[in-house]
Design a protein around this motif. Structure first.
Motif, PDB file in Angstrom:
ATOM      1  N   ARG A   5     -33.972   4.502   3.877  1.00 17.69           N
ATOM      2  CA  ARG A   5     -34.665   3.297   4.320  1.00 17.69           C
ATOM      3  C   ARG A   5     -35.216   2.468   3.159  1.00 17.69           C
ATOM      4  NH1 ARG A   5     -32.069   4.386   7.821  1.00 17.69           N
ATOM      5  NH2 ARG A   5     -32.531   4.960   9.979  1.00 17.69           N
ATOM      6  N   ALA A   6     -35.171   3.016   1.928  1.00 15.43           N
ATOM      7  CA  ALA A   6     -35.688   2.292   0.762  1.00 15.43           C
ATOM      8  C   ALA A   6     -35.104   2.905  -0.501  1.00 15.43           C
ATOM      9  CB  ALA A   6     -37.216   2.356   0.719  1.00 15.43           C
ATOM     10  N   VAL A   7     -35.123   2.121  -1.584  1.00 13.54           N
ATOM     11  CA  VAL A   7     -34.519   2.561  -2.843  1.00 13.54           C
ATOM     12  C   VAL A   7     -35.470   2.301  -4.008  1.00 13.54           C
ATOM     13  CG1 VAL A   7     -32.531   2.370  -4.382  1.00 13.54           C
ATOM     14  CG2 VAL A   7     -32.230   2.007  -1.924  1.00 13.54           C
ATOM     15  N   LEU A   8     -35.699   3.340  -4.805  1.00 15.70           N
ATOM     16  CA  LEU A   8     -36.415   3.218  -6.073  1.00 15.70           C
ATOM     17  C   LEU A   8     -35.371   3.142  -7.184  1.00 15.70           C
ATOM     18  CD1 LEU A   8     -39.129   6.010  -5.621  1.00 15.70           C
ATOM     19  CD2 LEU A   8     -39.330   3.578  -5.087  1.00 15.70           C
ATOM     20  N   THR A  25     -24.059  -4.516 -11.816  1.00 17.41           N
ATOM     21  CA  THR A  25     -25.387  -4.137 -11.312  1.00 17.41           C
ATOM     22  C   THR A  25     -26.078  -5.276 -10.557  1.00 17.41           C
ATOM     23  OG1 THR A  25     -26.388  -4.667 -13.467  1.00 17.41           O
ATOM     24  CG2 THR A  25     -25.723  -2.382 -13.085  1.00 17.41           C
ATOM     25  N   VAL A  26     -25.880  -6.513 -11.005  1.00 16.55           N
ATOM     26  CA  VAL A  26     -26.487  -7.643 -10.294  1.00 16.55           C
ATOM     27  C   VAL A  26     -25.942  -7.711  -8.872  1.00 16.55           C
ATOM     28  CG1 VAL A  26     -26.643 -10.157 -10.164  1.00 16.55           C
ATOM     29  CG2 VAL A  26     -26.948  -9.006 -12.366  1.00 16.55           C
ATOM     30  N   GLU A  27     -24.637  -7.599  -8.744  1.00 13.26           N
ATOM     31  CA  GLU A  27     -24.000  -7.661  -7.423  1.00 13.26           C
ATOM     32  C   GLU A  27     -24.429  -6.484  -6.550  1.00 13.26           C
ATOM     33  OE1 GLU A  27     -21.767  -9.888 -10.440  1.00 13.26           O
ATOM     34  OE2 GLU A  27     -22.496  -7.826 -10.342  1.00 13.26           O
ATOM     35  N   ALA A  28     -24.563  -5.313  -7.162  1.00 10.73           N
ATOM     36  CA  ALA A  28     -24.961  -4.131  -6.398  1.00 10.73           C
ATOM     37  C   ALA A  28     -26.374  -4.266  -5.851  1.00 10.73           C
ATOM     38  CB  ALA A  28     -24.848  -2.879  -7.271  1.00 10.73           C
ATOM     39  N   LEU A  29     -27.292  -4.785  -6.672  1.00  4.19           N
ATOM     40  CA  LEU A  29     -28.660  -4.960  -6.196  1.00  4.19           C
ATOM     41  C   LEU A  29     -28.716  -6.019  -5.096  1.00  4.19           C
ATOM     42  CD1 LEU A  29     -31.569  -4.125  -6.345  1.00  4.19           C
ATOM     43  CD2 LEU A  29     -31.921  -5.772  -8.201  1.00  4.19           C
ATOM     44  N   GLU A  34     -29.386  -7.449   0.571  1.00  4.86           N
ATOM     45  CA  GLU A  34     -28.809  -8.083   1.759  1.00  4.86           C
ATOM     46  C   GLU A  34     -28.704  -7.121   2.933  1.00  4.86           C
ATOM     47  OE1 GLU A  34     -25.159  -9.634   0.290  1.00  4.86           O
ATOM     48  OE2 GLU A  34     -26.124 -11.262  -0.851  1.00  4.86           O
ATOM     49  N   ALA A  35     -28.676  -5.812   2.635  1.00  2.03           N
ATOM     50  CA  ALA A  35     -28.648  -4.807   3.694  1.00  2.03           C
ATOM     51  C   ALA A  35     -30.028  -4.594   4.307  1.00  2.03           C
ATOM     52  CB  ALA A  35     -28.111  -3.491   3.147  1.00  2.03           C
ATOM     53  N   LEU A 255     -24.088   4.149  -0.259  1.00  2.00           N
ATOM     54  CA  LEU A 255     -24.932   3.824   0.898  1.00  2.00           C
ATOM     55  C   LEU A 255     -24.129   3.326   2.099  1.00  2.00           C
ATOM     56  CD1 LEU A 255     -27.857   2.003  -0.953  1.00  2.00           C
ATOM     57  CD2 LEU A 255     -27.915   4.281   0.033  1.00  2.00           C
ATOM     58  N   GLY A 256     -22.827   3.224   1.910  1.00  2.00           N
ATOM     59  CA  GLY A 256     -21.986   2.741   3.004  1.00  2.00           C
ATOM     60  C   GLY A 256     -22.086   1.255   3.238  1.00  2.00           C
ATOM     61  N   LEU A 257     -22.383   0.509   2.164  1.00  2.00           N
ATOM     62  CA  LEU A 257     -22.585  -0.938   2.284  1.00  2.00           C
ATOM     63  C   LEU A 257     -21.329  -1.725   1.915  1.00  2.00           C
ATOM     64  CD1 LEU A 257     -26.102  -1.259   0.658  1.00  2.00           C
ATOM     65  CD2 LEU A 257     -25.532  -0.846   3.059  1.00  2.00           C
ATOM     66  N   GLY A 258     -20.296  -1.035   1.453  1.00  2.00           N
ATOM     67  CA  GLY A 258     -19.097  -1.755   1.034  1.00  2.00           C
ATOM     68  C   GLY A 258     -17.879  -0.854   1.113  1.00  2.00           C
TER      69      GLY A 258
END
Length: 259
Positions: A5-8, A25-29, A34-35, A255-258
């Motif tokens: 539910r959150a990322v450090l 890294t910019v695109e990943a963040l 966006e998720a 994370l299953g976002l892409g």
């Protein structure tokens, strides 16, 4: 990963090296943002304030603000307010972090607490010997972190952990550590995010201070093979990361976002 539910996220060596973005890294963040996942950038960097860090990252394209950043100096100020209120503190640090040390009384004489930040040219013999003298006279030792080195675009550089260990041995004291891997630092990050350890993920390049320390706090640990990562350090570590990625750029896929 469905439970996350959150990322450090550590900054130096994970998102950037010498404040230059690592590939992807910019695109990943942005994908993580966006998720809808809350993010906190947790760093032992002691050469810049939260505002300065956020401004530099934003200029490089990262979607962050100062409110997203938790630094070791800010955690140190909170620790001093709670455990050494009103104490007269001598600061040994490379960089201007006064803005993040609000409420801390900085002095040169009659020192009650020696505060050690990040290493740099200021860590000469005279400065270290002066800190040693304060400790001999009964001052407490507070270290913002115990990092032994960090990576720049010129290679690995010695950090203040080596000097903290030396001061401890010489003065026969034990440092109070306020940044990573301190459990209090991770607890502060979780409070900021408003999430529990069991639903939070920590991404770092330091297997001990970032990843295994987070796992001891109940947080899922992700080690990236960038920054200060060394295969031999990985092999001889005190534990095993929950996940290992080549880069932070691979996090959205984990994370299953892409794709």
């Amino acid at each position: 990963m469905d439970a996350v539910r959150a990322v450090l996220i550590d900054i130096d060596g994970v998102l950037t090296v010498s404040w230059k973005p690592l590939p992807g890294t910019v695109e990943a963040l942005r994908a993580v943002r966006e998720a809808g996942l809350p993010v906190a950038l947790v760093t032992n960097t002691t050469s810049r304030t939260r505002a300065s860090i956020a401004r530099t990252l934003a200029e490089a394209g990262f979607p962050v603000t100062a409110e997203d950043v938790l630094t070791a100096p800010a955690a140190t100020a909170a620790h001093l307010a709670e455990h050494h209120p009103g104490a007269r503190c001598a600061l040994l640090n490379s960089g201007d972090i006064a803005e993040d040390l609000e409420g801390v009384t900085l002095v040169d004489d009659d020192v009650e607490v020696v505060v050690v930040g990040g290493a740099g040219p200021e860590f000469g013999y005279a400065a270290l010997d002066r800190a040693f003298g304060h400790l001999q006279r009964g001052a407490r030792l507070v270290a913002m972190h115990r990092n032994l080195y960090w990576r720049t675009d010129a290679g690995l550089r010695l950090d203040s952990g080596a000097f903290v260990t030396g001061l401890e041995a010489a003065a026969r004291v034990e440092a109070e550590v306020t940044g990573k891997p301190s459990p209090a630092f991770f607890a502060a990050a979780l409070r900021r995010l408003g999430t529990g350890a069991d639903t939070t993920l920590m991404v770092g390049d330091d297997i001990e201070s970032d990843v295994l320390a987070a796992q001891r706090a109940g947080i899922t640990g992700v080690l990236v093979r960038t920054g200060k990562y060394l295969p031999q350090t990985h092999r001889t570590a005190s534990g095993t990361p929950d996940h290992v990625l080549d880069s932070f750029a691979d996090l959205p896929r984990l994370l299953g976002l892409g794709p």
